[in-house]
Design a protein around this motif. Structure first.
Motif, PDB file in Angstrom:
ATOM      1  N   GLU A 203       0.523  -1.098   0.323  1.00  0.00           N
ATOM      2  CA  GLU A 203       0.039  -0.060   0.158  1.00  0.00           C
ATOM      3  C   GLU A 203       0.671   1.218  -0.214  1.00  0.00           C
ATOM      4  O   GLU A 203       0.520   2.153  -1.110  1.00  0.00           O
ATOM      5  N   ARG A 204       2.147   1.115   0.328  1.00  0.00           N
ATOM      6  CA  ARG A 204       2.635   2.397   0.923  1.00  0.00           C
ATOM      7  C   ARG A 204       3.617   2.457  -0.679  1.00  0.00           C
ATOM      8  O   ARG A 204       3.557   4.163  -1.039  1.00  0.00           O
ATOM      9  N   VAL A 205       3.768   1.729  -1.658  1.00  0.00           N
ATOM     10  CA  VAL A 205       4.182   1.175  -2.975  1.00  0.00           C
ATOM     11  C   VAL A 205       2.765   1.411  -3.445  1.00  0.00           C
ATOM     12  O   VAL A 205       3.919   2.800  -4.449  1.00  0.00           O
ATOM     13  N   ALA A 206       1.915   1.719  -3.648  1.00  0.00           N
ATOM     14  CA  ALA A 206       0.825   2.217  -4.176  1.00  0.00           C
ATOM     15  C   ALA A 206       0.221   3.500  -4.509  1.00  0.00           C
ATOM     16  O   ALA A 206       0.373   3.824  -5.393  1.00  0.00           O
ATOM     17  N   LYS A 207       0.623   4.335  -3.609  1.00  0.00           N
ATOM     18  CA  LYS A 207       0.480   5.026  -3.070  1.00  0.00           C
ATOM     19  C   LYS A 207       1.530   6.246  -3.772  1.00  0.00           C
ATOM     20  O   LYS A 207       1.221   7.151  -4.120  1.00  0.00           O
ATOM     21  N   ASP A 208       2.651   5.830  -3.328  1.00  0.00           N
ATOM     22  CA  ASP A 208       3.653   6.150  -4.164  1.00  0.00           C
ATOM     23  C   ASP A 208       3.637   6.612  -6.274  1.00  0.00           C
ATOM     24  O   ASP A 208       3.409   7.519  -6.816  1.00  0.00           O
ATOM     25  N   ILE A 209       3.372   5.110  -6.774  1.00  0.00           N
ATOM     26  CA  ILE A 209       2.565   4.588  -7.508  1.00  0.00           C
ATOM     27  C   ILE A 209       2.023   5.848  -8.713  1.00  0.00           C
ATOM     28  O   ILE A 209       2.019   6.485  -9.048  1.00  0.00           O
ATOM     29  N   ILE A 210       0.748   5.755  -7.110  1.00  0.00           N
ATOM     30  CA  ILE A 210      -0.125   7.195  -7.774  1.00  0.00           C
ATOM     31  C   ILE A 210       0.455   8.202  -8.074  1.00  0.00           C
ATOM     32  O   ILE A 210      -0.472   9.182  -8.950  1.00  0.00           O
ATOM     33  N   ARG A 211       0.860   9.128  -6.456  1.00  0.00           N
ATOM     34  CA  ARG A 211       1.371  10.441  -7.083  1.00  0.00           C
ATOM     35  C   ARG A 211       2.251  10.599  -8.092  1.00  0.00           C
ATOM     36  O   ARG A 211       2.271  11.161  -8.775  1.00  0.00           O
ATOM     37  N   ALA A 212       3.095   9.462  -9.165  1.00  0.00           N
ATOM     38  CA  ALA A 212       4.372   9.442  -9.935  1.00  0.00           C
ATOM     39  C   ALA A 212       3.117  10.097 -11.042  1.00  0.00           C
ATOM     40  O   ALA A 212       3.340  10.568 -11.795  1.00  0.00           O
ATOM     41  N   VAL A 213       1.851   8.862 -11.310  1.00  0.00           N
ATOM     42  CA  VAL A 213       1.662   9.175 -12.338  1.00  0.00           C
ATOM     43  C   VAL A 213       1.057  10.081 -12.728  1.00  0.00           C
ATOM     44  O   VAL A 213       0.585  10.813 -12.958  1.00  0.00           O
ATOM     45  N   ASP A 214       0.095  10.817 -11.677  1.00  0.00           N
ATOM     46  CA  ASP A 214      -0.543  11.864 -11.518  1.00  0.00           C
ATOM     47  C   ASP A 214       0.648  12.990 -11.857  1.00  0.00           C
ATOM     48  O   ASP A 214       0.108  14.360 -12.243  1.00  0.00           O
ATOM     49  N   ASN A 215       1.335  12.807 -11.527  1.00  0.00           N
ATOM     50  CA  ASN A 215       1.977  13.956 -11.644  1.00  0.00           C
ATOM     51  C   ASN A 215       3.241  13.961 -12.757  1.00  0.00           C
ATOM     52  O   ASN A 215       4.077  14.872 -13.030  1.00  0.00           O
ATOM     53  N   LYS A 216       3.203  13.182 -13.093  1.00  0.00           N
ATOM     54  CA  LYS A 216       4.226  12.733 -14.843  1.00  0.00           C
ATOM     55  C   LYS A 216       5.526  12.114 -14.541  1.00  0.00           C
ATOM     56  O   LYS A 216       6.242  13.016 -14.779  1.00  0.00           O
ATOM     57  N   LYS A 217       5.357  11.690 -13.673  1.00  0.00           N
ATOM     58  CA  LYS A 217       7.397  11.670 -12.672  1.00  0.00           C
ATOM     59  C   LYS A 217       7.648  10.491 -13.863  1.00  0.00           C
ATOM     60  O   LYS A 217       7.107   9.707 -14.555  1.00  0.00           O
ATOM     61  N   GLU A 218       8.817  10.899 -14.254  1.00  0.00           N
ATOM     62  CA  GLU A 218       9.689   9.264 -15.105  1.00  0.00           C
ATOM     63  C   GLU A 218      10.875   8.474 -14.553  1.00  0.00           C
ATOM     64  O   GLU A 218      10.352   7.063 -14.693  1.00  0.00           O
ATOM     65  N   THR A 219      10.598   7.930 -12.681  1.00  0.00           N
ATOM     66  CA  THR A 219      11.370   7.784 -12.526  1.00  0.00           C
ATOM     67  C   THR A 219      11.195   7.774 -11.019  1.00  0.00           C
ATOM     68  O   THR A 219      11.393   9.458 -10.545  1.00  0.00           O
ATOM     69  N   ILE A 220      10.927   6.987 -10.645  1.00  0.00           N
ATOM     70  CA  ILE A 220      11.039   6.927  -8.566  1.00  0.00           C
ATOM     71  C   ILE A 220      11.825   6.168  -7.836  1.00  0.00           C
ATOM     72  O   ILE A 220      11.514   4.613  -8.530  1.00  0.00           O
ATOM     73  N   PHE A 221      11.570   6.766  -7.063  1.00  0.00           N
ATOM     74  CA  PHE A 221      12.132   5.407  -5.823  1.00  0.00           C
ATOM     75  C   PHE A 221      11.287   5.309  -4.479  1.00  0.00           C
ATOM     76  O   PHE A 221      10.838   6.114  -4.667  1.00  0.00           O
ATOM     77  N   THR A 222      11.213   3.911  -4.811  1.00  0.00           N
ATOM     78  CA  THR A 222       9.769   4.090  -3.499  1.00  0.00           C
ATOM     79  C   THR A 222      10.340   2.571  -2.228  1.00  0.00           C
ATOM     80  O   THR A 222      10.281   1.561  -2.828  1.00  0.00           O
TER      81      THR A 222
END
Length: 251
Positions: A203-222
Motif C-alpha cells: 500500500e505504501r508503494v501504491a501511494k507512491d505510484i499513484i502520486r508519480a502517475v498523477d505528477n507525470k514523474k519519469e522515475t521514482i524510488f519507492t
C-alpha cells in the motif's frame, strides 16, 4: 475516470494500486496466468468502486499471445489511459547459477516479456496520442550483486529499454514511468530475511505510484530513501564491492 490495463494484475503491488484507483471509479482490463485469481481481483475492485472490469488469462512468456490480449484490451476499454506492467518473479539465484534453463526463464519472465509487451503497446499508445505506461523495475537493476544478479540483470535490461523508449515517445504525448521499489512485504519476498526497518507494505508503494502517475514523474524510488541507499551502494569502488559477499540481503 481512468481506463486501466494491468498486466500481472493480482500481484501484491498491482492489487494495492488498483484498489486505490477503483475508489476513483476506474475501469480495468486485468491480465494474469490464473483466471480464478483475476476474477477474484476484479470482483474486489468492483466492490471498492470500479465501474467495470474485464479479465484475460495469459502467460507473459507467450509473446505470440501479446497482440491478441492488447487487441481485446483496447476494444473493451476504448481509450487506454494507463498501462501498469507489474508481472515478475524473484528467481532463486543459486538455482540460476547451476542451470542455464532456469537462468534463461528468469530473464524471459522479468526482462524479455516486458520488452515484448512495451514494443507491442507503444504504437497503440502513440496512435491515440495520450496515456501513461508505468513499469515496475527494482533497485536491484542499479548494481549487480552476488545474491541476485540474474534478477538484477533482467531489470537493468528493462531500464535501458525504457530510457530509450521514453525518448522516442516524448513527442507523442505518451508518458513512461519507471518504478524502482526497494524491500516490499509481498508473497514474492516472504521467504527472504529482509531488514524490518526498510520493509514497507504494498500500500505504501501504491501511494507512491499513484502520486508519480498523477505528477507525470519519469522515475521514482519507492520508498523515497532508496534513492540515497542506492547512491551509496553505487559509489562503492568495484575492488571493494566484490568483497562484500557477506553483505547479501536480497533486493
Amino acid at each position: 475516470m481512468k481506463n486501466i490495463l494491468i498486466i500481472g494484475a493480482y500481484s501484491a503491488i498491482a492489487s494495492a494500486t488498483a484498489r486505490m484507483w477503483a475508489e476513483k471509479k476506474a475501469r480495468f482490463f486485468l491480465v494474469g496466468r490464473d483466471g480464478e485469481k483475476l476474477k477474484q481481483t476484479g470482483e474486489d475492485l468492483a466492490a471498492r468502486g470500479a465501474t467495470s472490469f474485464y479479465t484475460h488469462t495469459m502467460d507473459v512468456n507467450d509473446t505470440d499471445a501479446h497482440a491478441l490480449m492488447l487487441e481485446k484490451a483496447f476494444f473493451e476499454l476504448g481509450q487506454v489511459d494507463l498501462v501498469l506492467l507489474a508481472h515478475g518473479t524473484l528467481p532463486d539465484q543459486l538455482a540460476c547459477e547451476g542451470d542455464v534453463k532456469v537462468t534463461m526463464e528468469a530473464l524471459a519472465t522479468n526482462g524479455m516479456s516486458t520488452l515484448s509487451l512495451l514494443t507491442a503497446i507503444s504504437p497503440m499508445m502513440e496512435k491515440q496520442g495520450s496515456g501513461c505506461m508505468a513499469v515496475i523495475s527494482s533497485v536491484a537493476a542499479l548494481r549487480g550483486r552476488p545474491s541476485n544478479y540474474v534478477y538484477g540483470s533482467a531489470k537493468a535490461l528493462v531500464e535501458t529499454f525504457c530510457e530509450g523508449l521514453r525518448a522516442r515517445l516524448f513527442q507523442s504525448g505518451v508518458h513512461l514511468l519507471l518504478i524502482r521499489p526497494g524491500f516490499v512485504d509481498t508473497p514474492m519476498t516472504k521467504d527472504l530475511s529482509l531488514p524490518g526497518l526498510l520493509l514497507v507494505t504494498p500500500e505504501r508503494v501504491a501511494k507512491d505510484i499513484i502520486r508519480a502517475v498523477d505528477n507525470k514523474k519519469e522515475t521514482i524510488f519507492t520508498p523515497w530513501f532508496w534513492r540515497w541507499i542506492m547512491l551509496i551502494i553505487r559509489s562503492i569502488p568495484s575492488p571493494l564491492f566484490k568483497r562484500f559477499r557477506s553483505y547479501a540481503v536480497e533486493f
